[in-house]
Design an enzyme around this catalytic site. Structure first.
Site, short mmCIF file in Angstrom:
data_model
loop_
_atom_site.label_atom_id
_atom_site.label_comp_id
_atom_site.label_asym_id
_atom_site.label_seq_id
_atom_site.Cartn_x
_atom_site.Cartn_y
_atom_site.Cartn_z
N ASP A 212 -7.73 -1.13 -26.09
CA ASP A 212 -8.10 -1.20 -24.67
C ASP A 212 -8.34 0.23 -24.22
OD1 ASP A 212 -8.14 -3.82 -24.27
OD2 ASP A 212 -6.26 -4.00 -23.18
N GLU B 199 1.96 -8.37 8.61
CA GLU B 199 1.84 -6.91 8.63
C GLU B 199 2.79 -6.26 7.63
OE1 GLU B 199 -1.13 -7.59 10.24
OE2 GLU B 199 -0.75 -5.48 9.86
N PRO C 2 0.81 -1.22 0.00
CA PRO C 2 0.00 0.00 0.00
C PRO C 2 0.85 1.27 0.00
CG PRO C 2 -0.76 -1.55 1.67
CD PRO C 2 0.56 -2.06 1.19
N ARG D 95 -1.03 -8.78 -21.11
CA ARG D 95 -1.92 -8.37 -22.21
C ARG D 95 -1.23 -7.43 -23.18
NH1 ARG D 95 -7.08 -8.99 -21.65
NH2 ARG D 95 -7.56 -7.21 -22.98
C1 LIG Z 1 -3.35 -6.57 7.05
N1 LIG Z 1 -2.10 -6.29 6.36
C2 LIG Z 1 -1.82 -7.29 5.35
C3 LIG Z 1 -0.50 -7.05 4.70
N2 LIG Z 1 -0.39 -5.70 4.20
C4 LIG Z 1 0.80 -5.45 3.45
C5 LIG Z 1 1.79 -4.60 3.96
C6 LIG Z 1 2.97 -4.42 3.22
C7 LIG Z 1 3.15 -5.07 2.03
C8 LIG Z 1 2.17 -5.92 1.50
C9 LIG Z 1 0.99 -6.12 2.21
C10 LIG Z 1 -0.05 -7.03 1.63
N3 LIG Z 1 -1.24 -6.27 1.36
C11 LIG Z 1 -1.34 -5.41 0.30
C12 LIG Z 1 -0.36 -5.36 -0.69
C13 LIG Z 1 -0.54 -4.44 -1.73
C14 LIG Z 1 -1.65 -3.63 -1.74
C15 LIG Z 1 -1.86 -2.65 -2.86
N4 LIG Z 1 -2.75 -1.67 -2.67
O1 LIG Z 1 -1.22 -2.76 -3.93
C16 LIG Z 1 -2.58 -3.72 -0.73
N5 LIG Z 1 -2.43 -4.60 0.27
C17 LIG Z 1 -0.78 -4.64 5.10
C18 LIG Z 1 -2.12 -4.95 5.75
#
Ligand SMILES: CN1CCN(c2ccccc2CNc2ccc(C(N)=O)cn2)CC1
Length: 247
Positions: free
Chosen positions: A170, A117, A90, A155
């Site tokens: 696309d 996490e 994220p 793709r």
């Molecule tokens: C409960 N935790 C699960 C693990 N997570 C986390 C934290 C760090 C890296 C990967 C993850 C894997 N999650 C992802 C991965 C990508 C995206 C995206 N937007 O590309 C959304 N989420 C944080 C939250």
């Protein structure tokens, strides 16, 4: 030269989705792209095959340990020396179609799919080249984002889409939303098909589809339109759409 994807993941079976069917399945079967899976658990040396541990500073959940990931990444780099390492999280750069085109231009990617996490920051600082996000929301793991990136990129590889498809723009490829689509029957209780599409005037159909794409982008995603800009001809078509859709 196939585009090579090496994925570091605790859940390699999830990637069967890409292998089993569709554009990605065919492209992988035809060698347009390659997929190799590396499980960090195979790079542990303790009897419990530990890949995670409690976070320093306390708090809920667990953090992925550096060593198994470091060894898995090093094994993938040895097998794919031209590939760069990307971490799906994220906190990464949010990808759009333009980003997918950049990614598709590279010989290969080592994709790190996090769980728990997340990953010990020292791994990211020392072994990760790029950090990507598929959008501003939180998922349980990085596997689905990795599959989203691979689907969007595969793709774009030459030959991945049949001729008919590749001729099909696309929608996000030219920065616009897609036009509406219709199929038989022509008349049903939900309504009828726009008459222009029934006739054989291909120039009028092409104009109608572009006008619809421009109009829908203007209505739903004015931000995309602003970024893209319009040619004179497109400006005219959009004006026609707006005129026809005034409340
Ligand atoms: C409960 N935790 C699960 C693990 N997570 C986390 C934290 C760090 C890296 C990967 C993850 C894997 N999650 C992802 C991965 C990508 C995206 C995206 N937007 O590309 C959304 N989420 C944080 C939250």
């Amino acid at each position: 030269m196939p585009t090579r994807f090496d994925v570091i993941t605790l859940f390699p079976d999830l990637f069967r989705i890409l292998l089993d069917q569709g554009v990605t399945g065919r492209a992988l079967a035809r060698g347009l792209a390659e997929l190799h899976l590396w499980n960090p658990r195979d790079f542990t040396h303790d009897v419990h095959r530990t890949v995670d541990d409690r976070p320093y500073g306390g708090g809920p959940g667990m953090v992925m340990k550096v060593e198994p990931l470091r060894e898995a990444i090093q094994a993938a780099r040895a097998a794919a020396p031209q590939s760069r390492v990307a971490y799906l999280s994220p906190q990464g750069r949010v990808l759009d179609q333009a980003a997918m085109l950049e990614i598709a231009a590279c010989p290969g990617w080592i994709l790190l799919a996090g769980r728990y996490e997340g990953v010990d920051e020292r791994l990211i600082e020392s072994h990760v080249d790029e950090e990507w996000s598929i959008g501003d929301y939180v998922l349980s793991g990085g596997e689905l984002p990795a599959m989203v990136v691979m689907d969007a990129v595969i793709r774009l590889l030459p030959g991945a889409l049949g001729h008919a498809d590749s001729a099909r723009q696309d929608s996000h490829m030219d920065g616009l939303l897609d036009c509406p689509h219709y199929t038989r029957p022509e008349r049903i209780e939900e309504g009828s098909v726009p008459s222009v599409l029934i006739g054989g005037d291909h120039a009028a159909i092409k104009r109608w589809r572009l006008r619809q794409a421009l109009g829908r982008t203007w209505q739903r995603r004015p931000d995309l339109l602003k970024r893209r800009g319009l040619s004179e001809a497109e400006r005219t078509l959009l004006d026609e759409f707006i005129l026809a859709h005034r409340e």
